[in-house]
Design a protein around this motif. Structure first.
Motif, short mmCIF file in Angstrom:
data_model
loop_
_atom_site.label_atom_id
_atom_site.label_comp_id
_atom_site.label_asym_id
_atom_site.label_seq_id
_atom_site.Cartn_x
_atom_site.Cartn_y
_atom_site.Cartn_z
N SER A 87 60.49 49.05 2.37
CA SER A 87 59.66 49.60 1.30
C SER A 87 58.16 49.43 1.53
N SER A 88 57.78 48.79 2.62
CA SER A 88 56.35 48.58 2.91
C SER A 88 56.04 49.07 4.31
N ALA A 89 54.76 49.44 4.50
CA ALA A 89 54.34 49.93 5.81
C ALA A 89 54.47 48.86 6.89
N ASP A 90 54.41 47.60 6.50
CA ASP A 90 54.51 46.51 7.47
C ASP A 90 55.90 46.39 8.07
N MET A 91 56.91 47.01 7.44
CA MET A 91 58.29 46.91 7.94
C MET A 91 58.84 48.26 8.40
N ARG A 92 58.06 49.31 8.31
CA ARG A 92 58.56 50.62 8.71
C ARG A 92 58.80 50.69 10.22
N THR A 93 59.85 51.42 10.59
CA THR A 93 60.08 51.71 12.00
C THR A 93 59.40 53.04 12.34
#
Length: 276
Positions: free
Chosen positions: A218-224
């Motif tokens: 749900s956050s840009a820090d965890m997006r693939t």
């Protein structure tokens, strides 16, 4: 006369292979060249293959617009850990179903195969709720854990193990080796082609996976990469150049991985693909 027909047939075969190669390579070549085009050349009609003006602005734009380095990091962690764990665990299970004798082996294996008939879309909401209850949504553990074993992987590895001669195990047992030693020292090293092939399958599937990472983060820090680029393109972006550049950057690591592993990949498919 027969020699002439042979030469004609060979020439037609070569022409057909060249035509097939052009059909396969042309979209990739178009993508690569389009990343160096200015916007007006990309949408120009009739289209041109070679850029009139070479530019790297598309790469600069996509790098500035989205946290591409973070997407790469997340994708590498997700793909590498998932592919490694899944390949190892599926190899263990495939060996057990192929070489060990225990009660209910065939029934359990058939149940495992039945899970291949269940589409991911059916289980994605229960899976989401389960991970949410555990508290591992939007984490690396939540991305990796549900994919560390698959029915297809177990079937694939089992198909390879059953092709190995039983005399190897019998000789090892006569020498006093236990099942764990037989697996690690004799059987597992022989599965190198299948292991690398399935590892490439795994890492490719994880690298290109869109729906699952998009749902579990749900956050840009965890997006693939796939999820991040899908959101980038879906945010009303009409700039084809940066989208092409991002797509090319995302596929290059897989291309490199395949180039290094293609020898084992082809061998693994030839040996494991159709045997059961």
């Amino acid at each position: 006369m027969k020699l002439k027909k042979k030469y004609i047939f060979e020439a037609l075969r070569v022409l057909f292979c060249m035509l097939l190669l052009v059909i396969i390579v042309f979209p990739f070549l178009w993508l690569v060249l389009s990343t160096f085009k200015v916007p007006r050349d990309i949408i120009k009609w009739p289209p041109t293959i070679w850029p009139r003006e070479w530019t790297i602005e598309n790469y600069i734009t996509v790098w500035d617009r989205i946290p591409l380095a973070t997407y790469f990091k997340n994708t590498i962690i997700y793909s590498a850990f998932t592919a490694t764990l899944a390949t190892l665990l599926d190899s263990f299970a495939g060996y057990a179903f192929a070489r060990l004798k225990f009660r209910g082996r065939d029934k359990i294996f058939n149940l495992v195969l039945l899970t291949m008939m269940v589409p991911f879309q059916i289980i994605m909401i229960p899976l989401y709720l389960e991970l949410n209850m555990i508290g591992i949504l939007n984490t690396y553990v939540g991305l990796i854990l549900p994919h560390i074993a698959t029915a297809y992987g177990i079937f694939f590895m089992k198909s390879f193990y059953i092709t190995l001669p039983q005399s190897l195990e019998e000789a090892a047992r006569i020498d006093g080796m236990n099942e764990i030693s037989i697996f690690w020292k004799i059987m597992f090293p022989l599965t190198k082609p299948a292991f690398i092939t399935y590892f490439i399958f795994n890492i490719t599937g994880c690298w290109n996976d869109l729906l699952y990472p998009l749902m579990m983060t749900s956050s840009a820090d965890m997006r693939t990469l796939s999820a991040g680029l899908a959101l980038f393109v879906g945010e009303g972006v009409r700039e084809n150049g940066p989208a092409f550049a991002a797509a090319l950057l995302s596929m290059l690591p897989l291309l490199v991985a395949y180039c290094f592993g293609q020898e084992y990949f082809v061998e693994g498919i030839a040996v494991s693909g159709m045997k059961e």
